[in-house]
Design an enzyme around this catalytic site. Sequence first.
Site, PDB file in Angstrom:
ATOM      1  N   ASP A  30      26.701  45.984   6.340  1.00 54.96           N
ATOM      2  CA  ASP A  30      27.433  45.884   5.076  1.00 54.96           C
ATOM      3  C   ASP A  30      28.648  46.810   5.138  1.00 54.96           C
ATOM      4  OD1 ASP A  30      26.414  45.027   1.919  1.00 54.96           O
ATOM      5  OD2 ASP A  30      28.119  46.396   2.154  1.00 54.96           O
ATOM      6  N   ILE A  31      29.775  46.317   4.644  1.00 58.25           N
ATOM      7  CA  ILE A  31      31.025  47.075   4.720  1.00 58.25           C
ATOM      8  C   ILE A  31      31.023  48.290   3.770  1.00 58.25           C
ATOM      9  CG2 ILE A  31      32.402  45.842   2.980  1.00 58.25           C
ATOM     10  CD1 ILE A  31      34.609  45.611   5.197  1.00 58.25           C
ATOM     11  N   ASN A  86      20.004  39.296  -4.271  1.00 61.30           N
ATOM     12  CA  ASN A  86      20.514  39.060  -5.625  1.00 61.30           C
ATOM     13  C   ASN A  86      20.932  37.602  -5.817  1.00 61.30           C
ATOM     14  OD1 ASN A  86      20.263  41.849  -6.140  1.00 61.30           O
ATOM     15  ND2 ASN A  86      22.263  42.240  -5.240  1.00 61.30           N
ATOM     16  N   GLN A  93      24.675  39.593  -8.029  1.00 64.95           N
ATOM     17  CA  GLN A  93      25.259  38.896  -6.880  1.00 64.95           C
ATOM     18  C   GLN A  93      26.774  38.879  -7.010  1.00 64.95           C
ATOM     19  OE1 GLN A  93      23.973  34.787  -6.319  1.00 64.95           O
ATOM     20  NE2 GLN A  93      24.758  34.754  -4.212  1.00 64.95           N
ATOM     21  N   HIS A  99      22.314  35.883   0.923  1.00 66.34           N
ATOM     22  CA  HIS A  99      22.161  36.999   1.871  1.00 66.34           C
ATOM     23  C   HIS A  99      21.024  37.909   1.444  1.00 66.34           C
ATOM     24  CE1 HIS A  99      25.076  38.127  -1.245  1.00 66.34           C
ATOM     25  NE2 HIS A  99      24.609  39.354  -1.135  1.00 66.34           N
ATOM     26  N   HIS A 101      19.675  41.792   1.728  1.00 66.31           N
ATOM     27  CA  HIS A 101      20.062  43.177   2.045  1.00 66.31           C
ATOM     28  C   HIS A 101      18.865  43.886   2.666  1.00 66.31           C
ATOM     29  CE1 HIS A 101      23.679  43.511  -0.668  1.00 66.31           C
ATOM     30  NE2 HIS A 101      23.062  42.537  -1.297  1.00 66.31           N
TER      31      HIS A 101
HETATM   32  P1  5GP Z   1      25.673  41.167  -3.463  1.00 63.73           P
HETATM   33  O1  5GP Z   1      26.184  42.110  -4.514  1.00 63.73           O
HETATM   34  O2  5GP Z   1      26.332  39.812  -3.581  1.00 63.73           O
HETATM   35  O3  5GP Z   1      24.178  41.088  -3.375  1.00 63.73           O
HETATM   36  O4  5GP Z   1      26.106  41.813  -2.076  1.00 63.73           O
HETATM   37  C1  5GP Z   1      27.302  41.557  -1.415  1.00 63.73           C
HETATM   38  C2  5GP Z   1      27.429  42.596  -0.342  1.00 63.73           C
HETATM   39  O5  5GP Z   1      28.376  42.163   0.593  1.00 63.73           O
HETATM   40  C3  5GP Z   1      27.899  43.963  -0.863  1.00 63.73           C
HETATM   41  O6  5GP Z   1      26.936  44.948  -0.522  1.00 63.73           O
HETATM   42  C4  5GP Z   1      29.235  44.179  -0.154  1.00 63.73           C
HETATM   43  O7  5GP Z   1      29.451  45.517   0.226  1.00 63.73           O
HETATM   44  C5  5GP Z   1      29.121  43.260   1.054  1.00 63.73           C
HETATM   45  N1  5GP Z   1      30.399  42.735   1.505  1.00 63.73           N
HETATM   46  C6  5GP Z   1      31.348  42.128   0.733  1.00 63.73           C
HETATM   47  N2  5GP Z   1      32.398  41.749   1.487  1.00 63.73           N
HETATM   48  C7  5GP Z   1      32.095  42.097   2.761  1.00 63.73           C
HETATM   49  C8  5GP Z   1      32.790  41.958   4.012  1.00 63.73           C
HETATM   50  O8  5GP Z   1      33.907  41.438   4.094  1.00 63.73           O
HETATM   51  N3  5GP Z   1      32.166  42.427   5.122  1.00 63.73           N
HETATM   52  C9  5GP Z   1      30.928  43.013   5.081  1.00 63.73           C
HETATM   53  N4  5GP Z   1      30.417  43.454   6.219  1.00 63.73           N
HETATM   54  N5  5GP Z   1      30.248  43.171   3.926  1.00 63.73           N
HETATM   55  C10 5GP Z   1      30.825  42.713   2.785  1.00 63.73           C
END
Ligand code: 5GP
Length: 136
Positions: A30-31, A86, A93, A99, A101
């Site tokens: 994760d970034i 999420n 989300q 995805h 985590h």
């Molecule tokens: P969500 O909030 O949808 O469950 O999680 C999305 C996750 O994707 C977040 O933890 C965010 O940091 C990660 N993320 C978003 N854009 C990128 C990206 O371009 N590269 C990577 N490696 N992670 C990303």
Amino acid sequence: MDNCIFCKIAAGEIPSTTIYEDEEFRVFFDINPASKGHCLVIPKQHYDNVFEIDGEKAGRLFALATRVARNLKQELNCEGMNIVQNNGTIAGQTVFHFHLHLIPRYTGDQVRVEWHPGQADPEELAKLAEAVGRGL
Ligand code: 5GP
Ligand code: ZN
């Protein structure tokens, strides 16, 4: 999906620090990690979230996640791990490509996955169990 960032990561069109990939899945860091080793497991095929993904695919994805979890634990010596997934804006989300985590946990980390425990009404639960269980 033209505008999906994870479709682009899945296809290698946007770089990611990839731990593993095969024809179906990619696992990458994760970034903006919640903790050291926070990574994501995605199907290369696009599904918005759990309400769309095919169950067989989700099963294989989780089987892969168990292997990644064990390797992360061995390498990072984390004490535990949250697996978070999420679905929908209200659930946090932000990227609408399914995805999982994997968030390694360490004493003193800043990760919080929490809710206030509620009170269950047994009659209501029994009715709900019947309704939700129907046709599974
Ligand atoms: P969500 O909030 O949808 O469950 O999680 C999305 C996750 O994707 C977040 O933890 C965010 O940091 C990660 N993320 C978003 N854009 C990128 C990206 O371009 N590269 C990577 N490696 N992670 C990303
Ligand atoms: Zn996508």
